[in-house]
Design an enzyme around this catalytic site. Structure first.
Site, PDB file in Angstrom:
ATOM      1  CB  SER A 112      -0.964  -0.069   1.192  1.00  0.00           C
ATOM      2  OG  SER A 112      -1.950   0.919   1.093  1.00  0.00           O
ATOM      3  CG  ASP A 167      -7.498  -2.402  -2.980  1.00  0.00           C
ATOM      4  OD1 ASP A 167      -8.079  -1.564  -2.265  1.00  0.00           O
ATOM      5  OD2 ASP A 167      -6.292  -2.668  -2.873  1.00  0.00           O
ATOM      6  CG  HIS A 223      -6.071  -1.848   0.620  1.00  0.00           C
ATOM      7  ND1 HIS A 223      -5.545  -1.426  -0.586  1.00  0.00           N
ATOM      8  CD2 HIS A 223      -5.311  -1.243   1.580  1.00  0.00           C
ATOM      9  CE1 HIS A 223      -4.530  -0.596  -0.370  1.00  0.00           C
ATOM     10  NE2 HIS A 223      -4.364  -0.479   0.929  1.00  0.00           N
TER      11      HIS A 223
HETATM   12  C1  MLT Z   1      -2.937   3.688   2.276  1.00  0.00           C
HETATM   13  O1  MLT Z   1      -3.896   3.546   3.023  1.00  0.00           O
HETATM   14  O2  MLT Z   1      -1.793   3.438   2.613  1.00  0.00           O
HETATM   15  C2  MLT Z   1      -3.219   4.243   0.967  1.00  0.00           C
HETATM   16  O3  MLT Z   1      -4.424   4.331   0.562  1.00  0.00           O
HETATM   17  C3  MLT Z   1      -2.118   4.296   0.013  1.00  0.00           C
HETATM   18  C4  MLT Z   1      -1.438   5.613   0.192  1.00  0.00           C
HETATM   19  O4  MLT Z   1      -2.049   6.515   0.745  1.00  0.00           O
HETATM   20  O5  MLT Z   1      -0.284   5.721  -0.250  1.00  0.00           O
END
Ligand code: MLT
Length: 208
Positions: free
Chosen positions: A109, A159, A190
């Site tokens: 992520s 996701d 996710h």
């Molecule tokens: C996360 O929750 O880490 C995201 O959605 C990805 C990011 O903000 O880089």
């Protein structure tokens, strides 16, 4: 450990392993340097692990760069933080005597997004990378030839955060840096699932 510019963990490879690989583990929002150690050990039990903590705090949750809203990134910060993390990786390579040719970035992520930004900016030392649930971190990167020549992107078909079309867009941008990109989709959202880990293991075995 708070040195080399980032709070981090370094776990050497098990004794007796010749020319070990080093996994650069990059956590998601709200994670820390300890979060992905087990994932790293599972993906490659013979590897050393380098795992920094993101320096940006969003309501107390560590991240690797600032965002303006969910999925809306502060791209100037993405660029600055990518250079900062690249400088840390360079310091760590010297300090821990890591062979950069054996380095694989593994990001989840937000951690995948900063690693992808490093590749797109041409500041990534790692020749291989695995991105779980990655998004497009920079909308219009200048053309570069990256040192990273092999990348696995593993996305979730359902996701709601890293939408599947983000994976396809990121694949195109990364291919423009000269990297060979394998984009796969899991029957998942996710969160990571077992088949992400299995795919990462197989992919690493295939490039060894
Ligand atoms: C996360 O929750 O880490 C995201 O959605 C990805 C990011 O903000 O880089």
């Amino acid at each position: 450990m708070n040195d080399l510019g980032f709070i981090h963990r370094f776990v050497p490879a098990p004794a007796g392993i010749d020319a070990p690989r080093t996994l650069l583990m990059l956590h998601g929002t709200g994670g820390n340097e300890n979060d992905l150690l087990d994932l790293g050990r599972t993906i490659d039990p013979r590897a050393a692990i380098l795992s920094p903590r993101g320096q940006v705090l969003e309501n107390g949750a560590p991240r690797f760069f600032r965002r303006l809203a969910e999925g809306v990134f502060d791209e100037a910060d993405v660029v600055a933080r990518s250079h900062e993390l690249a400088a840390f990786v360079g310091e760590a390579i010297r300090h821990y005597k890591i062979d950069p040719a054996q380095m694989v970035a593994v990001g989840y992520s937000n951690g995948a997004n900063i690693a992808a930004a490093m590749v797109l900016l041409g500041v990534a030392e790692f020749p291989k990378a695995i991105f779980f649930r990655a998004m497009v971190p920079l909308s219009n990167p200048a053309p570069v030839t990256a040192k990273t020549n092999g990348i696995l992107i593993s996305e979730g078909r359902f996701d709601q955060i890293a939408h599947p079309d983000q994976g396809a867009h990121l694949e195109r941008l990364l291919q423009q840096t000269g990297a060979k990109v394998d984009l796969i989709f899991q029957t998942a959202g996710h969160e990571l699932i077992g088949s992400d880990v299995a795919a990462a293991q197989q992919w690493l075995a295939s490039i060894a």
